[in-house]
Design a protein around this motif. Structure first.
Motif, PDB file in Angstrom:
ATOM      1  N   LYS A 103      32.636  20.567  19.488  1.00  0.00           N
ATOM      2  CA  LYS A 103      31.366  21.182  19.067  1.00  0.00           C
ATOM      3  C   LYS A 103      30.451  20.103  18.499  1.00  0.00           C
ATOM      4  N   ARG A 104      29.166  20.276  18.751  1.00  0.00           N
ATOM      5  CA  ARG A 104      28.159  19.345  18.219  1.00  0.00           C
ATOM      6  C   ARG A 104      27.589  19.961  16.951  1.00  0.00           C
ATOM      7  N   VAL A 105      27.780  19.285  15.835  1.00  0.00           N
ATOM      8  CA  VAL A 105      27.471  19.840  14.520  1.00  0.00           C
ATOM      9  C   VAL A 105      26.474  18.940  13.795  1.00  0.00           C
ATOM     10  N   LEU A 106      25.461  19.559  13.203  1.00  0.00           N
ATOM     11  CA  LEU A 106      24.494  18.869  12.353  1.00  0.00           C
ATOM     12  C   LEU A 106      24.586  19.475  10.970  1.00  0.00           C
ATOM     13  N   GLU A 107      24.829  18.641   9.961  1.00  0.00           N
ATOM     14  CA  GLU A 107      24.762  19.128   8.583  1.00  0.00           C
ATOM     15  C   GLU A 107      23.430  18.701   7.998  1.00  0.00           C
ATOM     16  N   VAL A 108      22.665  19.679   7.479  1.00  0.00           N
ATOM     17  CA  VAL A 108      21.384  19.393   6.837  1.00  0.00           C
ATOM     18  C   VAL A 108      21.568  19.432   5.322  1.00  0.00           C
ATOM     19  N   GLY A 109      20.803  18.588   4.627  1.00  0.00           N
ATOM     20  CA  GLY A 109      20.940  18.530   3.174  1.00  0.00           C
ATOM     21  C   GLY A 109      22.352  18.193   2.766  1.00  0.00           C
ATOM     22  N   SER A 126      14.021  13.929  18.462  1.00  0.00           N
ATOM     23  CA  SER A 126      14.935  13.261  19.394  1.00  0.00           C
ATOM     24  C   SER A 126      16.399  13.633  19.180  1.00  0.00           C
ATOM     25  N   LEU A 127      16.645  14.578  18.308  1.00  0.00           N
ATOM     26  CA  LEU A 127      18.014  14.979  18.001  1.00  0.00           C
ATOM     27  C   LEU A 127      18.710  15.521  19.242  1.00  0.00           C
ATOM     28  N   ALA A 128      19.941  15.112  19.450  1.00  0.00           N
ATOM     29  CA  ALA A 128      20.751  15.615  20.559  1.00  0.00           C
ATOM     30  C   ALA A 128      21.026  17.111  20.351  1.00  0.00           C
ATOM     31  N   PRO A 129      21.388  17.830  21.412  1.00  0.00           N
ATOM     32  CA  PRO A 129      21.697  19.266  21.267  1.00  0.00           C
ATOM     33  C   PRO A 129      22.812  19.505  20.246  1.00  0.00           C
ATOM     34  N   VAL A 130      22.719  20.649  19.574  1.00  0.00           N
ATOM     35  CA  VAL A 130      23.732  21.034  18.585  1.00  0.00           C
ATOM     36  C   VAL A 130      24.227  22.444  18.866  1.00  0.00           C
ATOM     37  N   ASP A 131      25.456  22.703  18.459  1.00  0.00           N
ATOM     38  CA  ASP A 131      26.049  24.033  18.557  1.00  0.00           C
ATOM     39  C   ASP A 131      26.037  24.747  17.209  1.00  0.00           C
ATOM     40  N   ILE A 132      26.226  23.964  16.154  1.00  0.00           N
ATOM     41  CA  ILE A 132      26.331  24.515  14.800  1.00  0.00           C
ATOM     42  C   ILE A 132      25.503  23.649  13.862  1.00  0.00           C
ATOM     43  N   ILE A 133      24.723  24.309  13.019  1.00  0.00           N
ATOM     44  CA  ILE A 133      24.006  23.642  11.937  1.00  0.00           C
ATOM     45  C   ILE A 133      24.677  24.098  10.651  1.00  0.00           C
ATOM     46  N   LEU A 178      15.251  23.953  15.316  1.00  0.00           N
ATOM     47  CA  LEU A 178      16.538  23.550  15.901  1.00  0.00           C
ATOM     48  C   LEU A 178      17.141  24.659  16.761  1.00  0.00           C
ATOM     49  N   LEU A 179      17.049  25.901  16.305  1.00  0.00           N
ATOM     50  CA  LEU A 179      17.576  27.016  17.092  1.00  0.00           C
ATOM     51  C   LEU A 179      16.734  27.244  18.347  1.00  0.00           C
ATOM     52  N   GLY A 180      15.442  26.969  18.275  1.00  0.00           N
ATOM     53  CA  GLY A 180      14.594  27.077  19.459  1.00  0.00           C
ATOM     54  C   GLY A 180      14.990  26.086  20.535  1.00  0.00           C
ATOM     55  N   LYS A 181      15.381  24.875  20.112  1.00  0.00           N
ATOM     56  CA  LYS A 181      15.858  23.857  21.053  1.00  0.00           C
ATOM     57  C   LYS A 181      17.280  24.148  21.521  1.00  0.00           C
ATOM     58  N   ASN A 182      18.020  24.911  20.723  1.00  0.00           N
ATOM     59  CA  ASN A 182      19.438  25.203  20.971  1.00  0.00           C
ATOM     60  C   ASN A 182      19.664  26.697  20.748  1.00  0.00           C
ATOM     61  N   PRO A 183      19.202  27.544  21.679  1.00  0.00           N
ATOM     62  CA  PRO A 183      19.196  29.002  21.449  1.00  0.00           C
ATOM     63  C   PRO A 183      20.566  29.631  21.172  1.00  0.00           C
ATOM     64  N   GLN A 184      21.635  28.990  21.606  1.00  0.00           N
ATOM     65  CA  GLN A 184      22.970  29.548  21.361  1.00  0.00           C
ATOM     66  C   GLN A 184      23.572  29.053  20.049  1.00  0.00           C
ATOM     67  N   ALA A 185      22.889  28.136  19.385  1.00  0.00           N
ATOM     68  CA  ALA A 185      23.407  27.564  18.138  1.00  0.00           C
ATOM     69  C   ALA A 185      23.324  28.581  17.002  1.00  0.00           C
ATOM     70  N   GLN A 186      24.067  28.285  15.940  1.00  0.00           N
ATOM     71  CA  GLN A 186      24.055  29.107  14.738  1.00  0.00           C
ATOM     72  C   GLN A 186      23.922  28.195  13.524  1.00  0.00           C
ATOM     73  N   PHE A 187      23.330  28.746  12.468  1.00  0.00           N
ATOM     74  CA  PHE A 187      23.211  28.048  11.187  1.00  0.00           C
ATOM     75  C   PHE A 187      24.201  28.693  10.233  1.00  0.00           C
ATOM     76  N   TRP A 188      25.259  27.967   9.893  1.00  0.00           N
ATOM     77  CA  TRP A 188      26.278  28.452   8.970  1.00  0.00           C
ATOM     78  C   TRP A 188      25.895  27.947   7.587  1.00  0.00           C
ATOM     79  N   THR A 189      25.645  28.852   6.653  1.00  0.00           N
ATOM     80  CA  THR A 189      25.176  28.417   5.344  1.00  0.00           C
ATOM     81  C   THR A 189      25.820  29.202   4.208  1.00  0.00           C
ATOM     82  N   THR A 190      26.080  28.501   3.138  1.00  0.00           N
ATOM     83  CA  THR A 190      26.562  29.106   1.902  1.00  0.00           C
ATOM     84  C   THR A 190      25.503  28.854   0.840  1.00  0.00           C
ATOM     85  N   TYR A 191      25.394  29.779  -0.079  1.00  0.00           N
ATOM     86  CA  TYR A 191      24.403  29.630  -1.137  1.00  0.00           C
ATOM     87  C   TYR A 191      24.901  30.303  -2.400  1.00  0.00           C
TER      88      TYR A 191
END
Length: 186
Positions: A24-30, A90-97, A119-132
């Motif tokens: 899976k291609r994963v991007l962690e933000v923050g 220029s970010l490569a495609p991601v599956d999970i943020i 990011l989801l617009g560029k990767n429509p099947q991706a999901q943003f997994w977040t805890t708060y």
């Protein structure tokens, strides 16, 4: 380096889903100290860590976490929420943020969701997994989710054994109620 309770809970979710992470291609933000991203990388995901491009100390924390965990190949990039930058474009495609405790300050909520929407617009099947951490009953992202045509699914902590008090405990004063959701395109 301090690991916030939300990062521990998100890392637990990743560990509970470790069999689905290889490749899976994963991007962690923050990312900060990057515990969720490090766990994802250790579980076989192709990870990119990111934090505010204007805060070199945050990017250095990401790099230090990678080195301490024998992950020198994990890229660290500067991404500032709400800003279309060359790195974001220029970010490569991601599956999970991934994002742990990114919904910290209400003034940042729209910038975060703007970036996630892009990011989801560029990767429509991706999901943003977040805890708060629930900090105020007055703080909500519901209106912003509607505005950006995003939907969220609440993930009960007990469903991945993250409802144990010791897991998301903190030496900080006050109550620390952690929640998790998955955000995707509506």
């Amino acid at each position: 380096m301090y690991v916030w309770p939300c990062a521990v809970v998100l890392a637990q979710y990743l560990w509970a889903h470790r069999r689905s992470l290889p490749g899976k291609r994963v991007l962690e933000v923050g990312a900060g100290v990057s515990l969720p991203g490090v766990v994802a990388a250790k579980c076989g995901a192709e990870v990119i860590l990111s934090d505010n491009e204007e805060l070199p100390c945050c990017l250095q924390s990401c790099r230090r976490s990678c080195l301490m965990n024998d992950l020198p190949h994990v890229p660290v990039i500067g991404l500032t929420w709400g800003r279309l930058s060359p790195q974001l474009l220029s970010l490569a495609p991601v599956d999970i943020i991934l994002g742990s405790d990114v919904f910290f300050d209400p003034k940042d909520f729209e910038d975060i969701l703007t970036t996630v929407y892009f990011l989801l617009g560029k990767n429509p099947q991706a999901q943003f997994w977040t805890t708060y951490q629930v900090r105020s009953a007055d703080w909500s992202i519901e209106a912003l989710l509607c505005k950006w045509k995003l939907k969220n699914t609440h993930v009960p902590l007990h469903s991945f054994s993250a409802d144990k008090e010791h897991l998301a405990s903190s030496s900080l004063p006050g109550r620390h109620t952690i929640e998790m959701m998955i955000i995707s395109l509506a």
